[in-house]
Design a protein around this motif. Structure first.
Motif, PDB file in Angstrom:
ATOM      1  N   THR A 285       0.858  -1.188   0.000  1.00  0.00           N
ATOM      2  CA  THR A 285       0.000   0.000   0.000  1.00  0.00           C
ATOM      3  C   THR A 285       0.894   1.238   0.000  1.00  0.00           C
ATOM      4  O   THR A 285       2.071   1.165   0.347  1.00  0.00           O
ATOM      5  CB  THR A 285      -0.920   0.056   1.240  1.00  0.00           C
ATOM      6  OG1 THR A 285      -0.117   0.087   2.419  1.00  0.00           O
ATOM      7  CG2 THR A 285      -1.861  -1.133   1.288  1.00  0.00           C
ATOM      8  N   GLU A 286       0.320   2.363  -0.379  1.00  0.00           N
ATOM      9  CA  GLU A 286       1.077   3.608  -0.384  1.00  0.00           C
ATOM     10  C   GLU A 286       1.431   3.990   1.055  1.00  0.00           C
ATOM     11  O   GLU A 286       0.592   3.934   1.937  1.00  0.00           O
ATOM     12  CB  GLU A 286       0.233   4.700  -1.034  1.00  0.00           C
ATOM     13  CG  GLU A 286       1.002   5.947  -1.360  1.00  0.00           C
ATOM     14  CD  GLU A 286       0.190   6.903  -2.190  1.00  0.00           C
ATOM     15  OE1 GLU A 286      -0.416   7.813  -1.593  1.00  0.00           O
ATOM     16  OE2 GLU A 286       0.168   6.737  -3.425  1.00  0.00           O
TER      17      GLU A 286
ATOM     18  N   ASN B 144       2.681   6.953   3.586  1.00  0.00           N
ATOM     19  CA  ASN B 144       2.775   8.399   3.718  1.00  0.00           C
ATOM     20  C   ASN B 144       3.584   8.769   4.952  1.00  0.00           C
ATOM     21  O   ASN B 144       3.636   8.016   5.921  1.00  0.00           O
ATOM     22  CB  ASN B 144       1.377   9.023   3.822  1.00  0.00           C
ATOM     23  CG  ASN B 144       0.580   8.807   2.560  1.00  0.00           C
ATOM     24  OD1 ASN B 144       1.110   8.887   1.461  1.00  0.00           O
ATOM     25  ND2 ASN B 144      -0.689   8.521   2.708  1.00  0.00           N
TER      26      ASN B 144
ATOM     27  N   THR C 237       3.836  11.353   0.276  1.00  0.00           N
ATOM     28  CA  THR C 237       4.034   9.960  -0.087  1.00  0.00           C
ATOM     29  C   THR C 237       5.516   9.608  -0.041  1.00  0.00           C
ATOM     30  O   THR C 237       6.339  10.281  -0.661  1.00  0.00           O
ATOM     31  CB  THR C 237       3.491   9.696  -1.506  1.00  0.00           C
ATOM     32  OG1 THR C 237       2.105  10.015  -1.527  1.00  0.00           O
ATOM     33  CG2 THR C 237       3.685   8.242  -1.908  1.00  0.00           C
TER      34      THR C 237
ATOM     35  N   ALA D  25       6.493   6.023  -0.276  1.00  0.00           N
ATOM     36  CA  ALA D  25       6.678   4.812  -1.078  1.00  0.00           C
ATOM     37  C   ALA D  25       5.372   4.447  -1.770  1.00  0.00           C
ATOM     38  O   ALA D  25       4.293   4.616  -1.207  1.00  0.00           O
ATOM     39  CB  ALA D  25       7.145   3.657  -0.202  1.00  0.00           C
ATOM     40  N   ARG D  26       5.501   3.945  -3.009  1.00  0.00           N
ATOM     41  CA  ARG D  26       4.343   3.499  -3.783  1.00  0.00           C
ATOM     42  C   ARG D  26       4.542   2.034  -4.158  1.00  0.00           C
ATOM     43  O   ARG D  26       5.642   1.637  -4.536  1.00  0.00           O
ATOM     44  CB  ARG D  26       4.224   4.304  -5.077  1.00  0.00           C
ATOM     45  CG  ARG D  26       3.840   5.728  -4.885  1.00  0.00           C
ATOM     46  CD  ARG D  26       3.729   6.441  -6.248  1.00  0.00           C
ATOM     47  NE  ARG D  26       3.790   7.876  -6.055  1.00  0.00           N
ATOM     48  CZ  ARG D  26       4.904   8.582  -5.940  1.00  0.00           C
ATOM     49  NH1 ARG D  26       6.063   7.989  -6.017  1.00  0.00           N
ATOM     50  NH2 ARG D  26       4.852   9.880  -5.760  1.00  0.00           N
ATOM     51  N   PRO D  27       3.485   1.228  -4.087  1.00  0.00           N
ATOM     52  CA  PRO D  27       3.613  -0.181  -4.477  1.00  0.00           C
ATOM     53  C   PRO D  27       3.738  -0.295  -5.998  1.00  0.00           C
ATOM     54  O   PRO D  27       3.161   0.502  -6.736  1.00  0.00           O
ATOM     55  CB  PRO D  27       2.308  -0.800  -3.988  1.00  0.00           C
ATOM     56  CG  PRO D  27       1.342   0.325  -3.954  1.00  0.00           C
ATOM     57  CD  PRO D  27       2.144   1.553  -3.616  1.00  0.00           C
ATOM     58  N   THR D  28       4.530  -1.276  -6.443  1.00  0.00           N
ATOM     59  CA  THR D  28       4.704  -1.487  -7.883  1.00  0.00           C
ATOM     60  C   THR D  28       4.407  -2.924  -8.282  1.00  0.00           C
ATOM     61  O   THR D  28       4.604  -3.286  -9.427  1.00  0.00           O
ATOM     62  CB  THR D  28       6.142  -1.148  -8.311  1.00  0.00           C
ATOM     63  OG1 THR D  28       7.047  -2.001  -7.609  1.00  0.00           O
ATOM     64  CG2 THR D  28       6.477   0.300  -8.051  1.00  0.00           C
TER      65      THR D  28
ATOM     66  N   ALA E 273       8.869  -1.766  -3.649  1.00  0.00           N
ATOM     67  CA  ALA E 273       8.213  -0.460  -3.620  1.00  0.00           C
ATOM     68  C   ALA E 273       9.119   0.583  -4.273  1.00  0.00           C
ATOM     69  O   ALA E 273      10.336   0.472  -4.262  1.00  0.00           O
ATOM     70  CB  ALA E 273       7.913  -0.058  -2.185  1.00  0.00           C
ATOM     71  N   GLU E 274       8.494   1.602  -4.834  1.00  0.00           N
ATOM     72  CA  GLU E 274       9.220   2.733  -5.417  1.00  0.00           C
ATOM     73  C   GLU E 274       9.264   3.828  -4.361  1.00  0.00           C
ATOM     74  O   GLU E 274       8.227   4.316  -3.926  1.00  0.00           O
ATOM     75  CB  GLU E 274       8.479   3.219  -6.660  1.00  0.00           C
ATOM     76  CG  GLU E 274       9.077   4.427  -7.306  1.00  0.00           C
ATOM     77  CD  GLU E 274       8.235   4.886  -8.478  1.00  0.00           C
ATOM     78  OE1 GLU E 274       7.795   6.044  -8.461  1.00  0.00           O
ATOM     79  OE2 GLU E 274       8.009   4.077  -9.395  1.00  0.00           O
TER      80      GLU E 274
ATOM     81  N   ALA F 252       9.834   7.506  -2.889  1.00  0.00           N
ATOM     82  CA  ALA F 252       9.809   8.905  -3.324  1.00  0.00           C
ATOM     83  C   ALA F 252      10.804   9.719  -2.500  1.00  0.00           C
ATOM     84  O   ALA F 252      11.344  10.705  -2.983  1.00  0.00           O
ATOM     85  CB  ALA F 252       8.409   9.480  -3.177  1.00  0.00           C
TER      86      ALA F 252
END
Length: 57
Positions: free
Chosen positions: A25-26, A28, A35, A37-40, A44-45, A47
């Motif tokens: 999950t994203e 924050n 944000t 980290a973002r799930p890929t 995770a990607e 930021a």
């Protein structure tokens, strides 16, 4: 569980937070809500800037 934990610094408020490397999950920032980290679908990607690896598995 295969994955690592990373300490990520927020680019807006410089708060450092521990984030799972395969977050589903994203994630924050707990202080300002930016944000981190973002799930890929895999790793995770991030930021924010990865400061260190807290626990490698």
């Amino acid at each position: 569980m295969a994955g690592s934990f990373f300490r990520v610094a927020c680019s807006d408020c410089e708060n450092e937070q521990v984030v799972f490397g395969k977050a589903s999950t994203e994630v924050n920032c707990a202080v300002c809500g930016t944000t981190l980290a973002r799930p890929t679908g895999g790793d995770a990607e991030f930021a924010g800037e990865v400061v260190e690896t807290v626990e490698a598995r």
